[in-house]
Design a protein around this motif. Sequence first.
Motif, mmCIF file in Angstrom:
data_model
loop_
_atom_site.group_PDB
_atom_site.id
_atom_site.type_symbol
_atom_site.label_atom_id
_atom_site.label_comp_id
_atom_site.label_asym_id
_atom_site.label_seq_id
_atom_site.Cartn_x
_atom_site.Cartn_y
_atom_site.Cartn_z
ATOM 1 N N VAL A 157 0.858 -1.180 0.000
ATOM 2 C CA VAL A 157 0.000 0.000 0.000
ATOM 3 C C VAL A 157 0.893 1.229 0.000
ATOM 4 O O VAL A 157 1.752 1.379 0.862
ATOM 5 C CB VAL A 157 -0.936 0.013 1.228
ATOM 6 C CG1 VAL A 157 -1.808 1.256 1.218
ATOM 7 C CG2 VAL A 157 -1.794 -1.241 1.269
ATOM 8 N N ASP A 158 0.691 2.124 -0.978
ATOM 9 C CA ASP A 158 1.491 3.339 -1.046
ATOM 10 C C ASP A 158 1.040 4.384 -0.023
ATOM 11 O O ASP A 158 1.849 4.977 0.670
ATOM 12 C CB ASP A 158 1.422 3.948 -2.453
ATOM 13 C CG ASP A 158 2.167 3.108 -3.473
ATOM 14 O OD1 ASP A 158 3.064 2.340 -3.085
ATOM 15 O OD2 ASP A 158 1.834 3.215 -4.671
ATOM 16 N N ARG A 159 -0.288 4.624 0.068
ATOM 17 C CA ARG A 159 -0.772 5.703 0.940
ATOM 18 C C ARG A 159 -2.162 5.363 1.452
ATOM 19 O O ARG A 159 -3.044 4.990 0.683
ATOM 20 C CB ARG A 159 -0.833 7.005 0.157
ATOM 21 C CG ARG A 159 -1.258 8.197 0.972
ATOM 22 C CD ARG A 159 -1.179 9.486 0.148
ATOM 23 N NE ARG A 159 -1.519 10.614 0.939
ATOM 24 C CZ ARG A 159 -2.762 11.092 1.070
ATOM 25 N NH1 ARG A 159 -3.748 10.504 0.450
ATOM 26 N NH2 ARG A 159 -3.004 12.135 1.820
ATOM 27 N N LYS A 161 -1.601 -4.876 -4.795
ATOM 28 C CA LYS A 161 -1.038 -3.524 -4.887
ATOM 29 C C LYS A 161 -2.156 -2.495 -4.803
ATOM 30 O O LYS A 161 -3.109 -2.537 -5.568
ATOM 31 C CB LYS A 161 -0.278 -3.385 -6.205
ATOM 32 C CG LYS A 161 0.238 -2.004 -6.496
ATOM 33 C CD LYS A 161 1.409 -1.668 -5.608
ATOM 34 C CE LYS A 161 2.002 -0.339 -6.057
ATOM 35 N NZ LYS A 161 2.402 0.457 -4.947
ATOM 36 N N VAL A 162 -2.043 -1.587 -3.825
ATOM 37 C CA VAL A 162 -3.012 -0.513 -3.640
ATOM 38 C C VAL A 162 -2.258 0.804 -3.703
ATOM 39 O O VAL A 162 -1.256 0.982 -3.013
ATOM 40 C CB VAL A 162 -3.745 -0.646 -2.282
ATOM 41 C CG1 VAL A 162 -4.697 0.517 -2.080
ATOM 42 C CG2 VAL A 162 -4.478 -1.972 -2.203
ATOM 43 N N ASN A 163 -2.745 1.718 -4.522
ATOM 44 C CA ASN A 163 -2.098 3.020 -4.620
ATOM 45 C C ASN A 163 -2.531 3.971 -3.505
ATOM 46 O O ASN A 163 -1.712 4.512 -2.786
ATOM 47 C CB ASN A 163 -2.375 3.666 -5.973
ATOM 48 C CG ASN A 163 -1.651 2.962 -7.094
ATOM 49 O OD1 ASN A 163 -0.556 2.447 -6.896
ATOM 50 N ND2 ASN A 163 -2.261 2.902 -8.261
ATOM 51 N N ASN A 164 -3.850 4.177 -3.355
ATOM 52 C CA ASN A 164 -4.327 5.193 -2.427
ATOM 53 C C ASN A 164 -5.682 4.797 -1.858
ATOM 54 O O ASN A 164 -6.572 4.407 -2.605
ATOM 55 C CB ASN A 164 -4.442 6.546 -3.151
ATOM 56 C CG ASN A 164 -4.809 7.674 -2.219
ATOM 57 O OD1 ASN A 164 -4.359 7.702 -1.091
ATOM 58 N ND2 ASN A 164 -5.633 8.576 -2.694
ATOM 59 N N ILE A 196 -11.362 -2.561 12.649
ATOM 60 C CA ILE A 196 -10.068 -3.188 12.392
ATOM 61 C C ILE A 196 -9.464 -2.604 11.127
ATOM 62 O O ILE A 196 -10.144 -2.447 10.116
ATOM 63 C CB ILE A 196 -10.236 -4.718 12.225
ATOM 64 C CG1 ILE A 196 -10.764 -5.334 13.518
ATOM 65 C CG2 ILE A 196 -8.932 -5.372 11.815
ATOM 66 C CD1 ILE A 196 -11.208 -6.764 13.356
ATOM 67 N N PHE A 197 -8.172 -2.312 11.191
ATOM 68 C CA PHE A 197 -7.415 -1.879 10.028
ATOM 69 C C PHE A 197 -6.214 -2.811 9.928
ATOM 70 O O PHE A 197 -5.398 -2.875 10.839
ATOM 71 C CB PHE A 197 -6.980 -0.429 10.201
ATOM 72 C CG PHE A 197 -5.963 0.041 9.200
ATOM 73 C CD1 PHE A 197 -6.081 -0.284 7.861
ATOM 74 C CD2 PHE A 197 -4.896 0.814 9.598
ATOM 75 C CE1 PHE A 197 -5.144 0.154 6.944
ATOM 76 C CE2 PHE A 197 -3.960 1.259 8.688
ATOM 77 C CZ PHE A 197 -4.088 0.928 7.359
ATOM 78 N N GLN A 198 -6.134 -3.568 8.845
ATOM 79 C CA GLN A 198 -5.062 -4.537 8.719
ATOM 80 C C GLN A 198 -4.535 -4.582 7.297
ATOM 81 O O GLN A 198 -5.289 -4.628 6.337
ATOM 82 C CB GLN A 198 -5.552 -5.935 9.105
ATOM 83 C CG GLN A 198 -4.467 -6.980 8.975
ATOM 84 C CD GLN A 198 -4.890 -8.319 9.509
ATOM 85 O OE1 GLN A 198 -5.767 -8.416 10.336
ATOM 86 N NE2 GLN A 198 -4.253 -9.356 9.026
ATOM 87 N N ILE A 199 -3.228 -4.594 7.200
ATOM 88 C CA ILE A 199 -2.561 -4.825 5.923
ATOM 89 C C ILE A 199 -1.849 -6.160 6.051
ATOM 90 O O ILE A 199 -1.032 -6.346 6.952
ATOM 91 C CB ILE A 199 -1.566 -3.706 5.588
ATOM 92 C CG1 ILE A 199 -2.300 -2.373 5.447
ATOM 93 C CG2 ILE A 199 -0.823 -4.034 4.299
ATOM 94 C CD1 ILE A 199 -1.394 -1.197 5.220
ATOM 95 N N GLY A 200 -2.175 -7.089 5.180
ATOM 96 C CA GLY A 200 -1.579 -8.415 5.226
ATOM 97 C C GLY A 200 -2.639 -9.484 5.407
ATOM 98 O O GLY A 200 -3.817 -9.195 5.610
ATOM 99 N N ASP A 201 -2.215 -10.732 5.315
ATOM 100 C CA ASP A 201 -3.133 -11.854 5.396
ATOM 101 C C ASP A 201 -3.601 -12.089 6.826
ATOM 102 O O ASP A 201 -2.912 -11.760 7.785
ATOM 103 C CB ASP A 201 -2.464 -13.131 4.876
ATOM 104 C CG ASP A 201 -2.119 -13.028 3.400
ATOM 105 O OD1 ASP A 201 -2.675 -12.149 2.724
ATOM 106 O OD2 ASP A 201 -1.301 -13.832 2.931
#
Length: 128
Positions: free
Chosen positions: A8-10, A84-87, A21-26
């Motif tokens: 995630v870029d931004r 892939k997430v830009n924004n 909940i806010f999570q980046i990843g599996d």
Amino acid sequence: MLQRTSSVDRIKVDGFAFSSIFQIGDSTIINGLNRALAVQRERELFFGREGNFRNYPIYSIPIPLPQLTEPLTFQSHPLNPIIKVNNIQVIAFSSSSVLHVGNSKHINMEARIKHIRQLLPKTDQAPD
């Protein structure tokens, strides 16, 4: 479970509240639970028994889950092992919400809110 890299870029989130909940990843399991009791009164009057969730069946009755009645077929062809997430821009999350960039195996989210509005009888109201 399929594993990928999350990029995630931004991310801009102004507010999270109440079992969000806010999570980046599996993730394998995400459980979110929120219970709220909202009482609105015209006059400040407190009995001392407010806030006991056991007094209201809305918090204990089972939530029916819809049954799948049609066949489900799914084919997946992961060509790229990267999510892939830009924004992402969010004003607010509340009451058992989730922002998740990645794979999930099981997600269970529940929000139960009881609103009570207690108005004075017309004889007790102030004249217009």
